[in-house]
Design an enzyme around this catalytic site. Structure first.
Site, PDB file in Angstrom:
ATOM      1  N   GLU A   1     -11.462  -0.171  -3.205  1.00  0.00           N
ATOM      2  CA  GLU A   1     -10.618   0.350  -2.118  1.00  0.00           C
ATOM      3  C   GLU A   1      -9.413   1.053  -2.732  1.00  0.00           C
ATOM      4  OE1 GLU A   1      -9.312  -3.009   0.216  1.00  0.00           O
ATOM      5  OE2 GLU A   1      -8.167  -3.870  -1.436  1.00  0.00           O
TER       6      GLU A   1
ATOM      7  N   ASP B   1       0.819  -1.224   0.000  1.00  0.00           N
ATOM      8  CA  ASP B   1       0.000   0.000   0.000  1.00  0.00           C
ATOM      9  C   ASP B   1       0.855   1.276   0.000  1.00  0.00           C
ATOM     10  OD1 ASP B   1      -2.109  -1.856   0.428  1.00  0.00           O
ATOM     11  OD2 ASP B   1      -1.899  -1.659   2.596  1.00  0.00           O
TER      12      ASP B   1
HETATM   13  O1  FUB Z   1      -3.173  -3.594   3.494  1.00  0.00           O
HETATM   14  C1  FUB Z   1      -4.467  -3.843   3.944  1.00  0.00           C
HETATM   15  C2  FUB Z   1      -5.471  -3.533   2.885  1.00  0.00           C
HETATM   16  O2  FUB Z   1      -5.200  -4.301   1.729  1.00  0.00           O
HETATM   17  C3  FUB Z   1      -5.441  -2.114   2.386  1.00  0.00           C
HETATM   18  O3  FUB Z   1      -5.993  -1.198   3.275  1.00  0.00           O
HETATM   19  C4  FUB Z   1      -6.147  -2.299   1.108  1.00  0.00           C
HETATM   20  O4  FUB Z   1      -6.081  -1.206   0.237  1.00  0.00           O
HETATM   21  C5  FUB Z   1      -5.489  -3.542   0.567  1.00  0.00           C
HETATM   22  O5  FUB Z   1      -4.285  -3.259  -0.080  1.00  0.00           O
END
Ligand code: FUB
Length: 338
Positions: free
Chosen positions: A241, A32
């Site tokens: 996301e 991320d």
């Molecule tokens: O790293 C945890 C979660 O996985 C992140 O918040 C999302 O965007 C995905 O990459």
């Protein structure tokens, strides 16, 4: 610890550049990556993945991260420094569990680290921590940002000085549970996925002190090429996301992950609040379930920071990478096959 990606056994890519599309650090697992340029240097704010021994599920319990390490480098392809622990769950007064994807902003001599974390009721909120240094250590505020929820904060500062936080993530990120503006723990875990409008990412104007929302949280609409809002069932286009906002030639580019179809895609608009019109795929699926990115300009070139699971082969133990982002003359982004 410092790692020279070019000297760490990385294979050259088709351009002959060894550092591109190779893990930036190999001593810890990172994911991320939110990249920023401060004082002519690149700083990367990633999640710090760990093996917590928790079985995989759709709520993402296996992503059980506990602290952040900030990476820095003087140039793309140069040495990457791991600056050690910048913020630890044990020092966050309201902490429950799971420190997920962070971002940072700078204003008036202070760096603001924004982080998603489940509170003691197991509900994701977004916190803020401050430091006079881009690498921390950061000191967390006593409580999460009032009115914040879900995951994946990304802060964009516009040319007029206004700063906006983009946030939200479906399923494990709990965004589907906030349809009414209040947390609904009974909402179905993997919905919606039908003919109803897609759940949008959220955006909020930040207050001048960067620690509060200055206005109401707004839902972002993504339109198709006919100007119609995307539907929940359209999982190759709809937001899931990992939102990111950057500006290019006066237009606002909102990019994000489509989650269960594993694409990084983008949509373009004329206001930081949207609506944004879907334009295309930035990156095809990487190895691993999640895909998450940031886009930054450095010395006249644009780069995308992202992650995959090259080092571990496990979806919860990821490694951050960088490669060049190329555009066509009309501003559209050239699709990357990782
Ligand atoms: O790293 C945890 C979660 O996985 C992140 O918040 C999302 O965007 C995905 O990459």
């Amino acid at each position: 610890a410092a790692t020279d990606a070019a000297a760490s056994g990385a294979k050259a890519d088709s351009t002959g550049k060894k550092y591109l599309a190779q893990p930036l650090v190999r001593d810890i697992y990172t994911a991320d990556p939110s990249a920023h340029v401060f004082n002519g240097k690149i700083y990367i704010y990633p999640s710090h993945d760990i093996e917590a021994g928790i079985p995989e599920n759709d709520k993402g319990d296996h992503f059980a991260m506990r602290d952040y390490h900030i990476l820095s480098m003087d140039s793309i392809g140069g040495k990457v420094t791991d600056n050690g622990v910048a913020l630890d769950t044990k020092d966050i007064p309201w902490a429950g569990r799971q420190l997920w994807a962070p971002d940072v902003a700078f204003k008036n001599g202070t760096y603001y680290l924004y982080f998603p974390l489940k509170d003691k009721q197991d509900v994701f909120r977004i916190g803020v921590a401050t430091s006079p240094s881009p690498t921390g250590p950061f000191k967390a505020e006593a409580a999460p940002i009032a009115g914040s929820f879900s995951i994946d904060p990304a802060v964009f500062a516009d040319a007029d000085g206004k700063a906006y936080m983009y946030f939200g993530g479906l399923w494990g990120g709990q965004l589907q549970r906030w349809a009414t503006g209040k947390y609904n723990a009974a909402a179905p875990e993997k919905k919606p996925d039908g003919n109803e409008p897609a759940v949008g990412a959220r955006v909020a104007l930040l207050s001048p002190d960067m620690k509060h929302f200055a206005g109401p949280v707004k839902e972002i609409t993504i339109l198709d090429s006919l100007g119609k809002p995307l539907l929940a069932k359209d999982n190759t286009h709809r937001f899931f996301e990992g939102g990111w906002l950057h500006k290019y030639q006066g237009k606002y580019y909102f990019s994000y992950s489509t989650g269960d179809t594993h694409l990084l895609v983008y949509a373009v608009g004329t206001s930081p609040y949207g609506p944004f019109t879907y334009k295309g795929v930035i990156m095809k699926p990487v190895e691993g379930w999640t895909t998450h990115h940031s886009i930054v300009e450095f010395k006249g070139k644009w780069y995308i920071f992202y992650h995959d699971t090259q080092l571990s082969g496990k979806t919860w133990l990821r490694n951050v990478k960088v490669t060049e982002l190329k555009r066509n003359p009309d501003g559209s982004i050239v699709t990357i096959t990782p």
